[in-house]
Design a protein around this motif. Sequence first.
Motif, PDB file in Angstrom:
ATOM      1  N   GLU A  24       0.833  -1.203   0.000  1.00 45.17           N
ATOM      2  CA  GLU A  24       0.000   0.000   0.000  1.00 45.17           C
ATOM      3  C   GLU A  24       0.866   1.251   0.000  1.00 45.17           C
ATOM      4  O   GLU A  24       0.562   2.241  -0.691  1.00 45.17           O
ATOM      5  N   ALA A  28       1.145   4.030  -3.035  1.00 46.96           N
ATOM      6  CA  ALA A  28       0.784   5.426  -2.805  1.00 46.96           C
ATOM      7  C   ALA A  28       1.890   6.380  -3.224  1.00 46.96           C
ATOM      8  O   ALA A  28       1.619   7.484  -3.707  1.00 46.96           O
ATOM      9  N   ARG A 109      -3.866   4.767   4.035  1.00 48.73           N
ATOM     10  CA  ARG A 109      -4.379   6.141   4.081  1.00 48.73           C
ATOM     11  C   ARG A 109      -3.338   7.101   4.625  1.00 48.73           C
ATOM     12  O   ARG A 109      -3.220   8.246   4.160  1.00 48.73           O
ATOM     13  N   GLU A 112      -1.000   7.975   1.878  1.00 51.19           N
ATOM     14  CA  GLU A 112      -1.601   8.917   0.933  1.00 51.19           C
ATOM     15  C   GLU A 112      -1.566  10.351   1.463  1.00 51.19           C
ATOM     16  O   GLU A 112      -1.419  11.307   0.695  1.00 51.19           O
TER      17      GLU A 112
END
Length: 316
Positions: A24, A28, A109, A112
């Motif tokens: 992830e 990102a 998240r 990001e």
Amino acid sequence: MRWGRAMLVYNRKAGKEKAGQLGEVVAALAGEVGELTLVQTTEPGDGEKICRDRGSDHDLLLVLGGDGTVHECINGAAEAAGPPEIAILPGGTCNDFARTLGLPMQVGRAAEEILAGRVRDTDVGKVNGRIFTNFVGIGLITDTSENIDSDQKERMGKLSYFLSTLRTLRQAEPFRFRLTHEEGVIDSEAVMILVANGRSLGTAKLPFAGEGVQDGLLDVLIVREAGLSLAWQVINGGDLTDYRESGGIIEYIRTPSLRIDTDEPKGIDSDGEIYLQTPAEISVVPSKLRFFYGPNADTNGIEDEDAGIDAMPSGG
């Protein structure tokens, strides 16, 4: 490219159990980093050495892990010549410093949010020459951390800290201390002394004034009596007004530096890691490092994304 070189440091546990999180992060940041190096820690002290020796070779340092991993890496980064910008990717049980920064609790998240570029000069603390980001504790906090059952922590997460708190409260005994700060001396007994730079403890928001990691001050809480109601209020960021006004059960001060002496050496809990002892020389180091913040951070706010039992502080 926004960053020419970035280094992601992650602990061995994160690498084995949360390999998907690495993907992830890479996804990102792939379009914004010219060269991304992944470095796995394998034993205690690795994170500090890696960040001290290699931090200045990178524009961006990403730390994936819990509060203990963050503690190691920040101690290394603080000694690097020309420290990089630092992004915390919460991969532990409580992730208290990540909460102070207002970051999402999901690693993807949080990665990001780095792209939003909310990077700020940030205070850290120093105790006996060692850096801490979130807190230093003596007494009940240290005892609670030492009483945590590691197997129970694996199974129950934050609930294990609550259970450890209950066990520790039954055995809490006051200790004699002398606290010297800029405005005077406090000579008394306590069951716990908490010195905070951050705004989260055991996932709960601490009930302090000021702007936390950007105000150049430390928040000091002296708790003179043990009890479930009082401990629950402190742990869960409740209103402490009644306690402060009822005979000094709690005393709260704000100061840039202090010294704590105890009649006998006491263990010091620094961001969930216990390896120092009193006497303690503690100070704030204003604007020492540059960290990325989340969208809800207002220097005093903490993003509270997950409910459940909130308890005492964690290592990583």
